[in-house]
Scaffold this active site. Structure first.
Site, short mmCIF file in Angstrom:
data_model
loop_
_atom_site.label_atom_id
_atom_site.label_comp_id
_atom_site.label_asym_id
_atom_site.label_seq_id
_atom_site.Cartn_x
_atom_site.Cartn_y
_atom_site.Cartn_z
N ALA A 63 0.78 -1.23 0.00
CA ALA A 63 0.00 0.00 0.00
C ALA A 63 0.82 1.29 0.00
CB ALA A 63 -0.94 0.01 1.21
N CYS A 111 4.84 -0.03 -12.22
CA CYS A 111 5.14 1.20 -12.97
C CYS A 111 6.39 0.96 -13.81
CB CYS A 111 5.30 2.41 -12.05
SG CYS A 111 6.40 2.17 -10.66
#
Length: 384
Positions: A185, A311
């Site tokens: 997270a 990413c």
């Protein structure tokens, strides 16, 4: 006679990590992306674009009006309006087709030449959370957002993030009272976005790094009121062990794994995974990513949904990890996992993001000079 001989390792100039990263990217991504790579490379080395994720918990109703005056638009609501237009168009064509069939009219040639709205539109059941509001400036507009400001209660009015980072959250499609797990997270942008849906019955936000978890706590305290924070449990387990803690219980699981963070690696020396000291760590990333994705699949209940994201542009960290996870789930755990089709995201968000059209599984946002978001890979799985 060798007492004063200088050691080569100590005296040779150290190659910057950013240069090592770019060399690696040039070698691998030029093959993967082909003619697209020079443009993507230039975009990685230019200033990144941001989106402003509006804080629904903040009493700052005027913010959206201010942003619209600056020519920023809410790309999420734009997509929602597209879905509604497609639905209306499909319904109208269905009615018109029914009239034609009843009257016996209509040209076979015209039907062959024209694809119906229903065939070209994304799945009409695909819903986008309209409660998430994220403003971006148009393609080619490099205006910067002002820093976030607190409201009367001290909650900040928006969170600046790579707008492409919202796509995994939108793909997860949280429904009312869902139990949601954000397995990796920190630093907290996607966790905050999950809360903005207003649908999380309970949100478990986990990150193995205690220092990064502190950043997550800061985000929650800066943006989320106390009564909502109480629906969030923040933990610092090793995500690979999550199934042993609480397996098979979540409706939705987000697995946003550690990766080569391509944009950071190309631009920043600090905490760069291409540093020579981190070579082994970098080489082990796909294994770590696979273990985390497997933990996410096992944490989902039967029928539950998992979104895997990175990413990075690397297929070894993206499609290959997903493909291997599907194999292991079937062979070692007798769990069937279905890959959900997200191709409609390309149509919905093509005005905001530049997508790679040749992903074997999932979707990939490519950095582009006029829309410099990403990279962001995301793939949705359903545990059967």
């Amino acid at each position: 006679r060798h007492r004063h001989k200088e050691k080569w390792a100590a005296t040779a100039p150290r190659i910057p990590s950013t240069r090592l990263a770019l060399h690696h990217f040039d070698t691998s991504y030029s093959l993967h992306l082909g003619a697209l790579w020079p443009s993507v490379r230039a975009s990685l080395l230019c200033e990144q674009k941001y989106g402003a994720l509006l804080n629904n918990f903040s009493a700052a109703d005027h913010v959206s009006q201010q942003l619209e005056l600056l020519n920023a638009t809410n790309f999420v609501s734009d997509a929602t309006q597209k879905v509604q237009q497609w639905q209306r168009g499909a319904a109208a064509e269905e009615a018109a087709r029914g009239c034609q069939e009843r009257s016996g009219e209509g040209s076979t040639v015209m039907q062959a030449e024209t694809m119906t709205q229903a065939e070209t539109s994304p799945p009409l059941c695909a819903s986008i959370s309209s409660k998430i509001r994220c403003y971006t400036f148009p393609r080619g507009d490099i205006t910067r957002f002002r820093p976030a400001r607190p409201d009367a209660l001290g909650l900040l009015d928006y969170y600046l993030m790579d707008a492409a980072s919202l796509l995994p959250v939108l793909a997860l499609n949280v429904q009312p009272d869902d139990f949601v797990l954000d397995l990796c997270a920190a630093p907290g942008g996607k966790t905050l976005a999950l809360l903005q849906t207003g649908f999380c019955g309970h949100l478990a936000a986990n990150d193995v790094s205690v220092s990064r978890t502190k950043r997550l706590y800061q985000i929650l305290h800066s943006y989320v009121p106390k009564e909502v924070r109480e629906t969030v449990s923040v933990t610092s387990y090793d995500g690979r062990d999550w199934e042993q803690v609480k397996g098979g219980t979540f409706h939705k699981v987000l697995v946003d794994v550690p990766c080569t963070t391509d944009r950071h690696s190309a631009m920043e020396e600090d905490n760069n995974i291409f540093h020579n000291r981190r070579t082994k760590e970098r080489q082990m990333l796909p294994m770590l990513q696979l273990q985390l994705l497997m933990a996410g699949i096992l944490a989902a209940e039967p029928g539950g949904e998992v979104v895997y994201s990175t990413c990075s542009l690397s297929p070894l960290q993206n499609e290959c990890v997903v493909e291997r996870a599907l194999e292991i789930a079937e062979s070692q755990f007798n769990i069937s996992v279905h890959v959900e089709d997200l191709s409609h995201f390309r149509t919905l968000f093509q005005e905001t993001f530049s997508f790679f059209s040749d992903c074997r599984l999932g979707e990939l946002v490519l950095p582009h000079l006029t829309a410099n978001f990403g990279p962001m890979y995301f793939c949705k799985l359903r545990r059967m």
